[in-house]
Design a protein around this motif. Structure first.
Motif, mmCIF file in Angstrom:
data_model
loop_
_atom_site.group_PDB
_atom_site.id
_atom_site.type_symbol
_atom_site.label_atom_id
_atom_site.label_comp_id
_atom_site.label_asym_id
_atom_site.label_seq_id
_atom_site.Cartn_x
_atom_site.Cartn_y
_atom_site.Cartn_z
ATOM 1 N N HIS A 93 0.830 -1.192 0.000
ATOM 2 C CA HIS A 93 0.000 0.000 0.000
ATOM 3 C C HIS A 93 0.870 1.250 0.000
ATOM 4 N N LEU A 94 0.314 2.340 -0.528
ATOM 5 C CA LEU A 94 0.966 3.647 -0.462
ATOM 6 C C LEU A 94 0.346 4.435 0.690
ATOM 7 N N LEU A 95 1.198 4.936 1.576
ATOM 8 C CA LEU A 95 0.759 5.744 2.710
ATOM 9 C C LEU A 95 1.375 7.132 2.580
ATOM 10 N N ALA A 96 0.562 8.173 2.643
ATOM 11 C CA ALA A 96 1.049 9.547 2.543
ATOM 12 C C ALA A 96 0.435 10.363 3.675
ATOM 13 N N ARG A 97 1.260 11.211 4.318
ATOM 14 C CA ARG A 97 0.797 11.977 5.489
ATOM 15 C C ARG A 97 1.174 13.445 5.351
ATOM 16 N N TYR A 98 0.253 14.290 5.823
ATOM 17 C CA TYR A 98 0.532 15.719 5.917
ATOM 18 C C TYR A 98 -0.028 16.209 7.246
ATOM 19 N N ARG A 99 0.852 16.790 8.068
ATOM 20 C CA ARG A 99 0.461 17.287 9.385
ATOM 21 C C ARG A 99 0.473 18.809 9.346
ATOM 22 N N GLY A 100 -0.692 19.412 9.117
ATOM 23 C CA GLY A 100 -0.773 20.866 9.037
ATOM 24 C C GLY A 100 -0.511 21.523 10.385
ATOM 25 N N GLU A 102 -1.784 24.143 11.577
ATOM 26 C CA GLU A 102 -2.989 24.730 12.160
ATOM 27 C C GLU A 102 -4.135 23.729 12.194
ATOM 28 N N ALA A 103 -3.822 22.446 12.103
ATOM 29 C CA ALA A 103 -4.851 21.418 11.937
ATOM 30 C C ALA A 103 -5.742 21.276 13.159
ATOM 31 N N GLN A 104 -7.042 21.267 12.916
ATOM 32 C CA GLN A 104 -8.038 21.025 13.958
ATOM 33 C C GLN A 104 -8.855 19.758 13.694
ATOM 34 N N VAL A 105 -8.683 19.185 12.515
ATOM 35 C CA VAL A 105 -9.456 18.003 12.142
ATOM 36 C C VAL A 105 -8.538 17.009 11.448
ATOM 37 N N LYS A 106 -8.742 15.722 11.731
ATOM 38 C CA LYS A 106 -7.949 14.650 11.126
ATOM 39 C C LYS A 106 -8.801 13.924 10.088
ATOM 40 N N VAL A 107 -8.287 13.907 8.867
ATOM 41 C CA VAL A 107 -9.038 13.330 7.757
ATOM 42 C C VAL A 107 -8.266 12.174 7.145
ATOM 43 N N LEU A 108 -8.967 11.090 6.887
ATOM 44 C CA LEU A 108 -8.408 9.939 6.167
ATOM 45 C C LEU A 108 -9.008 9.917 4.774
ATOM 46 N N LEU A 109 -8.158 9.922 3.757
ATOM 47 C CA LEU A 109 -8.588 9.831 2.368
ATOM 48 C C LEU A 109 -8.192 8.459 1.823
ATOM 49 N N ILE A 110 -9.126 7.781 1.153
ATOM 50 C CA ILE A 110 -8.942 6.380 0.782
ATOM 51 C C ILE A 110 -9.078 6.187 -0.728
ATOM 52 N N GLY A 111 -8.130 5.463 -1.294
ATOM 53 C CA GLY A 111 -8.195 5.065 -2.695
ATOM 54 C C GLY A 111 -7.531 3.711 -2.867
ATOM 55 N N THR A 168 -4.207 11.926 6.282
ATOM 56 C CA THR A 168 -3.563 10.650 5.996
ATOM 57 C C THR A 168 -4.227 10.056 4.767
ATOM 58 N N VAL A 169 -3.415 9.661 3.815
ATOM 59 C CA VAL A 169 -3.915 9.034 2.592
ATOM 60 C C VAL A 169 -3.474 7.575 2.578
ATOM 61 N N VAL A 170 -4.400 6.669 2.345
ATOM 62 C CA VAL A 170 -4.070 5.258 2.158
ATOM 63 C C VAL A 170 -4.587 4.830 0.790
ATOM 64 N N LEU A 171 -3.659 4.493 -0.103
ATOM 65 C CA LEU A 171 -4.012 3.921 -1.402
ATOM 66 C C LEU A 171 -3.623 2.447 -1.351
ATOM 67 N N THR A 172 -4.597 1.580 -1.229
ATOM 68 C CA THR A 172 -4.310 0.158 -1.068
ATOM 69 C C THR A 172 -3.952 -0.478 -2.399
ATOM 70 N N GLY A 173 -3.226 -1.585 -2.315
ATOM 71 C CA GLY A 173 -2.812 -2.302 -3.516
ATOM 72 C C GLY A 173 -3.569 -3.581 -3.753
ATOM 73 N N ASP A 174 -4.626 -3.816 -2.960
ATOM 74 C CA ASP A 174 -5.343 -5.097 -3.099
ATOM 75 C C ASP A 174 -6.841 -4.944 -2.847
ATOM 76 N N GLU A 175 -7.414 -3.832 -3.257
ATOM 77 C CA GLU A 175 -8.844 -3.633 -3.033
ATOM 78 C C GLU A 175 -9.677 -4.596 -3.865
ATOM 79 N N GLU A 176 -9.220 -4.889 -5.071
ATOM 80 C CA GLU A 176 -10.004 -5.743 -5.968
ATOM 81 C C GLU A 176 -9.883 -7.226 -5.623
ATOM 82 N N LEU A 177 -8.805 -7.616 -4.971
ATOM 83 C CA LEU A 177 -8.606 -9.006 -4.550
ATOM 84 C C LEU A 177 -7.741 -8.980 -3.297
ATOM 85 N N SER A 178 -8.405 -8.927 -2.151
ATOM 86 C CA SER A 178 -7.702 -8.711 -0.893
ATOM 87 C C SER A 178 -6.717 -9.818 -0.581
ATOM 88 N N GLY A 179 -5.595 -9.409 0.003
ATOM 89 C CA GLY A 179 -4.594 -10.369 0.425
ATOM 90 C C GLY A 179 -5.017 -11.110 1.681
#
Length: 438
Positions: A93-100, A102-111, A168-179
């Motif tokens: 999987h690809l994991l990408a993080r950005y810690r702002g 001035e951040a007041q909210v934590k968001v997870l983006l999924i692909g 936090t962004v998580v782009l998984t590599g096995d959504e179509e056929l889970s490991g």
């Protein structure tokens, strides 16, 4: 079916309202302008990603698409990490993080990075159909969604608003056929959700940009195995021989099909996808095949059926499994049967937080001039990775990806105007969430 959407409407009406900007702010207008100006580059990225084969089991291809998108996230000053998938027999999987600051909210983006089209598929490249449409493997499911996600984040960074978010962004590599094991395959997703307030998925939902998912049915597998007493076919039904394994499998499947408590459950479906029977069976889980040897003058000794079951809640799934097990247990003479269930994808129930997030997203869409966004009927969308996150966050929504048709087929088509449209909606939604609209 009507009952759930009636309930959704009532819940939406009961939710506390919060003033929403009737028109776009100056910052939001600048984001819209940025997305329009950079749409040619977004389209180029889409073409590049679609032209890399990333069928789930093409591990090198999945990693290559991960590198392509990882470079884009790094350019936005995200911390990028590749999570190796050898422990669950996939690319990773690809994991990408950005810690702002001035951040007041934590968001997870999924692909996800993978598609259903392996290297031996005849469907391998991006092809423009006309000004508005193009075909290509994974164009809608879901490389278009990944590009939309990136464009929204780039717009936020362009106007200095990304600092207000912890992303936090998580782009998984096995959504179509889970490991396997599934717990390890989805570990990064669950851990990221546990630390987030809001989860947003960029899948293509039902393919219509006027809708989004606040609920998804879970998907889990079941395996039915039956045995009988082998004998010459002329002796079938004799008291000491019985009916044989294939008749027993047929009885059970007919029982599933005709049972009112199963067929009558709203949003519940159960489907036998593969069946084999005879004297001997050989099953291969790796390539989803079951071969059988048998003769038409022999009472079948073994039969095997594999299928899936989809439910909107854990409670509905448990009820269905219990009823299926009871039908299996009422064996024909001379036969035995057993059914097993795997854990699969959990359901994403239509909770109040999800409905509130849909309200906010719909308001964003109207403010942008794109009209109302309504909830996808759960029967019109499959399972997705967001289901592993939904129970761990206050709000979750999916289907913010690229519109299209014919997903999972060699005619998969993407609606290209959805690329900037959805990026604008996602960018403004994230900006408002960062500003405290909840």
């Amino acid at each position: 079916m009507k009952k759930l959407f009636c309930c959704m409407a009532i819940m939406l009406a009961m939710l506390p309202t919060q003033a929403v900007t009737a028109v776009l702010s100056d910052t939001e207008k600048r984001m819209v302008e940025f997305i329009d100006a950079t749409n040619p580059a977004a389209l180029e990225l889409l073409v590049d990603s679609v032209n890399i084969n990333s069928g789930t089991m093409n591990l090198a291809g999945v990693r290559e698409v991960g590198e392509l998108f990882g470079t884009e996230f790094a350019a936005l000053e995200f911390e990028v990490e590749w999570l190796d998938g050898s422990g669950f027999e996939r690319a990773g999987h690809l994991l990408a993080r950005y810690r702002g600051n001035e951040a007041q909210v934590k968001v997870l983006l999924i692909g996800h990075l993978d598609t259903v089209f392996e290297p031996d598929s005849p469907f391998q490249t991006f092809t423009r159909v006309d000004d508005d449409n193009a075909t290509g493997p994974g164009i809608a499911d879901m490389k278009g969604g990944n590009v939309i996600m990136l464009r929204a984040l780039a717009a936020l960074r362009e106007v200095g608003a990304l600092e207000q978010l912890d992303v936090t962004v998580v782009l998984t590599g096995d959504e179509e056929l889970s490991g396997s094991p599934l717990a390890l395959s989805k570990q990064a997703l669950v851990e990221a959700a546990t630390d987030a307030d809001i989860a947003i998925g960029f899948e293509n939902g039902d393919g219509d940009y006027r809708t989004a998912n606040v609920a998804r049915r879970g998907s889990s597998g079941w395996t039915l195995e039956t045995t009988g007493t082998p004998a010459h076919s002329s002796q079938v039904f004799r008291e000491d021989i019985g009916s044989g394994a294939i008749y027993e499998a047929a009885r059970i499947l007919h029982g599933f099909h005709e049972d009112d408590t199963l067929r009558g459950e709203q949003f519940l479906t159960f489907n036998p996808g593969r069946i084999a029977g005879g004297t001997t069976l050989h099953n291969n889980d790796a390539d989803n095949t079951t071969s059988a040897f048998g003769k038409n003058n022999v009472v079948a000794e073994s039969a095997r059926v594999e299928g899936d079951i989809r439910a909107l809640s854990a409670e509905q799934l448990a009820r269905a499994q219990a009823r299926m097990a009871a039908i299996v247990a009422d064996n024909l003479p001379g036969t035995r049967a057993g059914i097993s269930f795997d854990e699969g994808y959990p359901p994403m129930a239509p909770g109040a937080g999800n409905l509130r997030l849909l309200t906010l997203f719909s308001q964003v869409s109207e403010d942008l001039g794109f009209g109302e966004v309504t909830a996808v009927n759960p029967l019109r969308a499959g399972a997705a990775d967001i289901s592993f996150a939904a129970d761990h966050v206050e709000m979750a929504i999916d289907g913010l990806g690229m519109s299209g048709t014919e997903g999972h087929t060699v005619d998969e088509t993407g609606y290209l105007p959805a690329l900037p449209l959805q990026a604008k909606r996602a960018a403004v939604l994230l900006h408002r969430l960062a500003g405290g609209q909840r």
